[in-house]
Design a protein around this motif. Structure first.
Motif, PDB file in Angstrom:
ATOM      1  N   ALA A  37      -4.509  -7.764   7.590  1.00 25.49           N
ATOM      2  CA  ALA A  37      -4.308  -6.770   8.650  1.00 25.49           C
ATOM      3  C   ALA A  37      -2.995  -6.023   8.482  1.00 25.49           C
ATOM      4  N   LEU A  38      -2.048  -6.627   7.754  1.00 26.07           N
ATOM      5  CA  LEU A  38      -0.731  -6.022   7.593  1.00 26.07           C
ATOM      6  C   LEU A  38      -0.755  -4.812   6.669  1.00 26.07           C
ATOM      7  N   LEU A  39      -1.850  -4.645   5.899  1.00 32.96           N
ATOM      8  CA  LEU A  39      -1.935  -3.477   5.014  1.00 32.96           C
ATOM      9  C   LEU A  39      -1.880  -2.169   5.791  1.00 32.96           C
ATOM     10  N   LYS A  40      -2.244  -2.198   7.072  1.00 32.84           N
ATOM     11  CA  LYS A  40      -2.194  -0.971   7.881  1.00 32.84           C
ATOM     12  C   LYS A  40      -0.772  -0.427   8.011  1.00 32.84           C
ATOM     13  N   ALA A  41       0.223  -1.276   7.780  1.00 32.71           N
ATOM     14  CA  ALA A  41       1.615  -0.830   7.888  1.00 32.71           C
ATOM     15  C   ALA A  41       2.054  -0.007   6.683  1.00 32.71           C
ATOM     16  N   GLU A  42       1.347  -0.122   5.586  1.00 28.52           N
ATOM     17  CA  GLU A  42       1.824   0.496   4.340  1.00 28.52           C
ATOM     18  C   GLU A  42       2.004   2.016   4.425  1.00 28.52           C
ATOM     19  N   PHE A 100       7.542  -3.688   5.572  1.00 26.83           N
ATOM     20  CA  PHE A 100       8.476  -3.669   6.702  1.00 26.83           C
ATOM     21  C   PHE A 100       9.656  -4.582   6.411  1.00 26.83           C
ATOM     22  N   LEU A 101       9.387  -5.787   5.966  1.00 31.18           N
ATOM     23  CA  LEU A 101      10.450  -6.748   5.681  1.00 31.18           C
ATOM     24  C   LEU A 101      11.378  -6.221   4.596  1.00 31.18           C
ATOM     25  N   ALA A 143      13.252 -10.774   6.953  1.00 33.42           N
ATOM     26  CA  ALA A 143      12.959 -10.717   5.519  1.00 33.42           C
ATOM     27  C   ALA A 143      13.266 -12.066   4.873  1.00 33.42           C
ATOM     28  N   TYR A 144      14.402 -12.652   5.232  1.00 36.33           N
ATOM     29  CA  TYR A 144      14.740 -13.969   4.685  1.00 36.33           C
ATOM     30  C   TYR A 144      13.737 -15.016   5.174  1.00 36.33           C
TER      31      TYR A 144
END
Length: 528
Positions: free
Chosen positions: A295-300, A337-338, A361-362
């Protein structure tokens, strides 16, 4: 002696320290103004955000990576899916053979033990741990290092019928091909770079396709092949890419690596479009039941737009980039995003947000470099002890990590320990003689701090020999000429700097103003 440029440089260092933007000043990477133990905050932080930072600091004391990741607070402005969080945190507990175990197996002539380990990674991949196999190859072999080259070639020689060995070397070659291409525009890239790149692409593809003949379900080989499609030059490159995508997804329709490779290949800079990126994300979204992180691919597409206003050679707009990354963050902790939100927050001069996003990110990506990027911002919020502890622990784990060493050098600079600053930069150059950041910073230290411009000259001349169009190096030369009271030298260096400076970069723009003022002062017409 003239001193306007030297004074401007010192003021700029202070500004960079405050906004966490050394990366954009140097035009290299996310910056790392490091921390000394200064406990007086220079910015007022709302209580809610302070509480979030307290919880982050507490979580980072947990040793188990999965438990540590799960204990982190999510950013207060986002409502991230617990299923996505758990799936991403579980990845931090993955293990694979270490470099020493691989070396020992090859030295003892037992390459089959490496294959047995990769058999287990493939089994876990096919049992529902999507991406496990490719992660193992990426973690160990997607590198242009001498170790990766020596080890993968040794492995293939020891066992030429190992599909895993061929895939490892092919993925290594794909990374070396990117290094050969370089990061300059095509018109600024020598033909020999392209020739070397195409040679490496052919070698990578030969190994990867041979590995698939030996094991058609080795999905990591498709990851390597898809990486090469951005560098290939055949007339049917897009058709070949699409065929590899479909073949890989026939093995595992929920493998996040393949979707990431696909979406990277259709970005606008590679001839694609935002709409094509959205279509890939929509395709991935059909399989979120099997792999929630898809689902995170939508952020690209949002990250793509954000990065377009924070890159080295673009029109920089930190606030616009941060706003776009925040929109991406509403979808979840996507890797894009990270990777970019902390730097965008620094460029927008939002230190609390930079700390919080670097921390995420870490949390999920686990690289110590994020601690270095976060360190100077922590100091500015009165959390210098935490930052210093981060750096010391990280350097104990990775004493030759030049990003961490750079952060330590800046920490010493904050403390006025110029001798230690010099030693640390020299250590960076010992590890990596071509390290641009170390050469630039050390040359400036010699000019402005240690008053030894003679030591700066070989550093600056070396930078210009490697990259005659480097605005940062030409600005360093103006400082050297000024320190030596050499006006003709200054005029020449200033003229070159003004040709190559990126005026959309806020730090280079300030340097342009300083150089023009100096040219007017010494009797040379400033830039129109």
């Amino acid at each position: 002696m003239f001193n306007r440029t030297q004074s401007m440089w010192l003021l700029l260092l202070l500004a960079v320290s405050l906004v966490g933007g050394l990366a954009y000043y140097l035009g290299i990477r996310d910056g790392t103004r490091s921390a000394v133990v200064v406990e007086t905050p220079t910015f007022k932080v709302p209580d809610e955000l302070n509480a979030e930072l307290d919880r982050i600091e507490a979580a980072e004391k947990i040793e188990d990576p999965y438990e540590r990741c799960m204990a982190y607070p999510n950013p207060v402005e986002f409502n991230w899916s617990p299923n996505v969080i758990e799936a991403m945190c579980k990845r931090l507990s993955r293990h694979m053979l270490g470099w020493k175990e691989i070396e020992d197996a090859l030295e003892l002539k037992h390459p089959e033990t490496i294959d047995q380990a990769f058999d287990s990674y493939l089994a876990r991949n096919e049992a529902g741990e999507h991406g496990y196999l490719t992660w193992a190859f990426w973690w160990m072999f997607q590198s242009s290092s001498k170790w990766a080259d020596d080890t993968t070639n040794h492995w293939v020689r020891a066992d030429p019928q190992s599909a895993y060995a061929l895939a490892a070397r092919g993925i290594h070659y794909s990374e070396v091909a990117y290094d050969a291409r370089g990061d300059k525009f095509a018109g600024d890239t020598p033909e020999e770079n392209f020739a070397r790149m195409h040679e490496l692409v052919d070698k990578a593809r030969a190994d990867l396709q041979a590995s698939l003949k030996l094991n058609p379900r080795l999905i990591a080989a498709y990851h390597g092949l898809l990486r090469t499609t951005r560098l290939g030059d055949s007339a049917d490159e897009d058709e070949q890419r699409d065929a590899w995508v479909e073949q890989a997804l026939a093995i595992d329709p929920a493998d996040q690596w393949i979707y990431h490779d696909w979406i990277d290949a259709v970005k606008p800079q590679w001839g694609g479009s935002l709409r094509e990126m959205e279509q890939v994300a929509e395709r991935a979204g059909e399989h979120t039941d099997a792999n929630p992180t898809l689902a995170l691919l939508k952020a690209e597409p949002l990250c793509q737009q954000a990065n377009a206003v924070r890159c080295t050679d673009c029109e920089k707009d930190g606030q616009k980039a941060l706003d776009l990354f925040r929109q991406a963050g509403t979808i979840g902790p996507a890797e894009c995003f990270l990777d970019g939100a902390g730097g965008a927050a620094g460029l927008a001069q939002d230190l609390p947000t930079a700390i919080r996003y670097y921390s995420q990110a870490y949390r999920f990506l686990g690289k110590d470099e994020w601690l270095a990027y976060r360190a100077q911002n922590l100091r500015s919020l009165g959390r210098g002890a935490w930052a210093l502890e981060n750096l010391q622990n990280a350097l104990a784990r990775q004493p030759q990590n030049t990003v961490l060493l750079h952060a330590l050098a800046l920490a010493y600079a904050d403390a006025g320990r110029l001798g230690d600053v010099e030693k640390t930069y020299l250590e960076m150059l010992r590890i990596d003689p071509a390290n641009t950041t170390a050469a630039l910073d050390l040359s400036r230290l010699y000019v402005t701090g240690l008053k030894a411009p003679g030591k700066a000259r070989p550093l600056v001349e070396g930078l210009l020999k490697r990259d005659p169009a480097s605005a940062q190096a030409w600005f360093a030369m103006t400082m050297l000429c000024e320190a030596e009271d050499d006006k003709p030298c200054y005029r020449d260096a200033a003229g070159k700097f003004l040709v190559y400076a990126n005026r959309s970069d806020p730090w280079q723009r300030a340097n342009v103003e300083s150089v023009n003022a100096k040219l007017a002062e010494i009797g040379s017409a400033p830039e129109e």
